[in-house]
Structures are given as C-alpha cells and as structure tokens.
Design an enzyme around this catalytic site. Structure first.
Site, PDB file in Angstrom:
ATOM      1  N   ASN A   7       0.857  -1.180   0.000  1.00  0.00           N
ATOM      2  CA  ASN A   7       0.000   0.000   0.000  1.00  0.00           C
ATOM      3  C   ASN A   7       0.903   1.243   0.000  1.00  0.00           C
ATOM      4  O   ASN A   7       1.703   1.439   0.923  1.00  0.00           O
ATOM      5  CB  ASN A   7      -0.910  -0.015   1.228  1.00  0.00           C
ATOM      6  CG  ASN A   7      -1.923   1.110   1.221  1.00  0.00           C
ATOM      7  OD1 ASN A   7      -1.609   2.247   0.880  1.00  0.00           O
ATOM      8  ND2 ASN A   7      -3.148   0.799   1.619  1.00  0.00           N
ATOM      9  N   HIS A  43      -5.586   3.515  -1.698  1.00  0.00           N
ATOM     10  CA  HIS A  43      -6.884   3.755  -1.064  1.00  0.00           C
ATOM     11  C   HIS A  43      -7.216   5.238  -1.211  1.00  0.00           C
ATOM     12  O   HIS A  43      -6.964   6.037  -0.309  1.00  0.00           O
ATOM     13  CB  HIS A  43      -6.825   3.350   0.412  1.00  0.00           C
ATOM     14  CG  HIS A  43      -8.148   3.388   1.103  1.00  0.00           C
ATOM     15  ND1 HIS A  43      -8.493   2.509   2.108  1.00  0.00           N
ATOM     16  CD2 HIS A  43      -9.227   4.201   0.962  1.00  0.00           C
ATOM     17  CE1 HIS A  43      -9.702   2.777   2.542  1.00  0.00           C
ATOM     18  NE2 HIS A  43     -10.170   3.817   1.864  1.00  0.00           N
ATOM     19  N   GLU A  70      -8.680   0.176  -2.976  1.00  0.00           N
ATOM     20  CA  GLU A  70      -9.564   0.091  -1.820  1.00  0.00           C
ATOM     21  C   GLU A  70     -10.378   1.372  -1.697  1.00  0.00           C
ATOM     22  O   GLU A  70      -9.915   2.442  -2.087  1.00  0.00           O
ATOM     23  CB  GLU A  70      -8.758  -0.062  -0.525  1.00  0.00           C
ATOM     24  CG  GLU A  70      -7.862  -1.265  -0.457  1.00  0.00           C
ATOM     25  CD  GLU A  70      -7.094  -1.312   0.855  1.00  0.00           C
ATOM     26  OE1 GLU A  70      -6.609  -2.402   1.193  1.00  0.00           O
ATOM     27  OE2 GLU A  70      -6.975  -0.256   1.532  1.00  0.00           O
ATOM     28  N   THR A 100      -8.150   6.643   9.449  1.00  0.00           N
ATOM     29  CA  THR A 100      -7.794   5.428   8.729  1.00  0.00           C
ATOM     30  C   THR A 100      -8.925   4.437   8.924  1.00  0.00           C
ATOM     31  O   THR A 100      -9.793   4.626   9.780  1.00  0.00           O
ATOM     32  CB  THR A 100      -6.458   4.854   9.235  1.00  0.00           C
ATOM     33  OG1 THR A 100      -6.089   3.729   8.413  1.00  0.00           O
ATOM     34  CG2 THR A 100      -6.551   4.413  10.677  1.00  0.00           C
ATOM     35  N   HIS A 190      -4.042  -4.313   7.826  1.00  0.00           N
ATOM     36  CA  HIS A 190      -4.134  -3.254   8.835  1.00  0.00           C
ATOM     37  C   HIS A 190      -3.266  -3.602  10.044  1.00  0.00           C
ATOM     38  O   HIS A 190      -3.558  -4.521  10.792  1.00  0.00           O
ATOM     39  CB  HIS A 190      -5.566  -2.977   9.302  1.00  0.00           C
ATOM     40  CG  HIS A 190      -5.727  -1.564   9.811  1.00  0.00           C
ATOM     41  ND1 HIS A 190      -6.142  -0.527   9.008  1.00  0.00           N
ATOM     42  CD2 HIS A 190      -5.488  -1.019  11.012  1.00  0.00           C
ATOM     43  CE1 HIS A 190      -6.180   0.599   9.705  1.00  0.00           C
ATOM     44  NE2 HIS A 190      -5.773   0.320  10.925  1.00  0.00           N
ATOM     45  N   ASP A 191      -2.196  -2.849  10.194  1.00  0.00           N
ATOM     46  CA  ASP A 191      -1.245  -2.976  11.301  1.00  0.00           C
ATOM     47  C   ASP A 191      -0.435  -4.272  11.270  1.00  0.00           C
ATOM     48  O   ASP A 191       0.210  -4.622  12.262  1.00  0.00           O
ATOM     49  CB  ASP A 191      -1.935  -2.819  12.665  1.00  0.00           C
ATOM     50  CG  ASP A 191      -2.349  -1.377  12.934  1.00  0.00           C
ATOM     51  OD1 ASP A 191      -1.927  -0.488  12.169  1.00  0.00           O
ATOM     52  OD2 ASP A 191      -3.090  -1.134  13.899  1.00  0.00           O
ATOM     53  N   GLY A 213       1.007  -1.225   4.309  1.00  0.00           N
ATOM     54  CA  GLY A 213       1.486   0.085   3.926  1.00  0.00           C
ATOM     55  C   GLY A 213       2.204   0.820   5.037  1.00  0.00           C
ATOM     56  O   GLY A 213       3.415   1.016   4.987  1.00  0.00           O
TER      57      GLY A 213
END
Length: 237
Positions: A7, A43, A70, A100, A190-191, A213
């Site tokens: 990302n 995104h 996204e 986010t 995510h994370d 990302g």
C-alpha cells in the site's frame, strides 16, 4: 506463498506534505514491484489527502502485477474503479471523517447495497473483496453478496500480539476456516508488520494476500525499501 501487496498511500502523504513530486509515487510503485512485491494497493479518499484520483489513473500502466484499489463505494469511487478496471477492488466502509479504516462491513445489514455494487464490478471482470471484522456471521454475509474474497481487518490481532497475547489470533482462525468452507478467498490487512506477519501467516489457512502500507513504509525508513520488501516476502514464504 501469500502474496504481498504494498500500500503506497504513505508515499503520497509524504509527497503531498511539500507539494511537487518528491517522493515520486510512480517510481515507488515501479520499484516495489521490481523488488518482488506481487501487487500495489491504493486507497483514494474523497478529500485526496494522500492518494489523488489522478494517481489512480497514472498508476494503471505502471502496475504490471496485481492492482488493488480500496475504498468506500460512493459513486465517485465506483466510477473510478469501473474506468480503471484494476485486478481487485476492496470495499471499505470508511467515512470522510475517519483518519484510517477502523471497522469492517456489517455484511448482513448492508447485504442489498453490497450485492448491487459487487454485481456491477463483477460484470466488468473485477475481482471483489469485502473488508470484514473476524466474525463468522460477517464472513457468511460476505459470501451472500457474491464477493470473491474477504479482507480480514487485523488491527485487533496486531494490538494483542504487541501485548504478548497470542490468543488474539483465534477469532481470525475461525473466520478463515469459515471462509474456506464457503470457498471465499482470504486477504488481510491493517497494522500487520515485520514483527507479527510470520505468526499471522502461519496460523491463517489459505491466506492469499496481505496489503501492508504504514508499517512497511515506516520500517523502510530504517532498513531500506528493497530490504524490507524482501524481508516480508521471506516471512510470507
């Protein structure tokens, strides 16, 4: 092997902070693919605070691996995706005021809407994925919309892992097993980071793709982008 999609939103954030074209988003997209990443994720948000809608078009001829876009399926986003026709579209229920992504879809309450949007994308031969929390009912709801894949929202896992609680993976295992039963592909994001990605991958059956990302770009400040991409690829192999 689980595919790595990088990302590049944070590259756009850094570029936008000074104006101009440094760092060069298109060059970074080219480089991460050269370094071995199997995809590029963006995104775009309506306020264009990082990725701009123009970036999405400019990246189309640059991304020769998998191109994943996204976003929240408002009309502007839907039109963008239908024009570009990326490899995959990932539907994320984030509002204009969120910093986010912070939650998955309620696929039961939004079944009719998601089904309609997904049908349009699939008519255009675009693979579809729905961002969901690790809840079996939400996975079942995603299947009912005719989505091709789910993307597991992994913030809770990452938080628990950082506290030393390995049991935080358990809801994700159950959700993944349900997805496998329903013949839904599994993505995640995510994370996820160099610290937790290997453990996550080893415990999620048939994990097809991770989109990373913020952590990857942050780690690259110390370790270098090419090195970090390859470190992820090794952990995902």
């Amino acid at each position: 092997m689980t595919k790595l999609s990088v990302n590049i939103n944070k590259i756009a954030t850094l570029r936008n902070s000074r104006g101009g074209n440094v760092p060069n988003l298109l060059q970074v997209a080219t480089d991460v693919q050269k370094f071995g990443a199997q995809g590029v994720t963006i995104h775009p948000r309506p306020d264009e605070r990082h990725i701009r809608y123009k970036d999405a078009y400019d990246l189309k001829p640059i991304v020769h691996t998998e191109y994943n876009i996204e976003g929240n399926p408002i009309k502007k986003f839907i039109d963008l995706v239908l024009e570009i026709k990326p490899t995959q579209v990932t539907l994320v229920p984030d509002g204009n005021d969120v910093l986010t992504s912070n939650a998955g879809w309620n696929t039961l309450k939004n079944k009719s809407f998601l089904t309609e949007v997904i049908a349009e994308f699939k008519r255009n031969n675009i693979r579809t994925s729905i961002f969901v929390d690790p809840i079996e009912a939400m996975v079942e709801g995603a299947k009912a919309t005719n989505a091709d894949r789910i993307e597991l929202y992994t913030e809770s896992f990452a938080h628990q892992y950082s506290l030393g609680n390995r049991k935080g993976i358990e809801p994700f295992i159950l959700a993944a097993k349900k997805a496998n039963e329903l013949d839904l592909g599994i993505n995640a994001g995510h994370d996820l980071s160099l610290d937790n990605i290997k453990f996550f991958k080893e415990n999620i059956p048939n994990l097809l793709e991770v989109s990373i990302g913020h952590a990857l770009i942050s780690e690259s400040l110390y370790l270098g982008l090419e090195n970090v991409v390859n470190m992820y690829l090794q952990k995902l192999n």
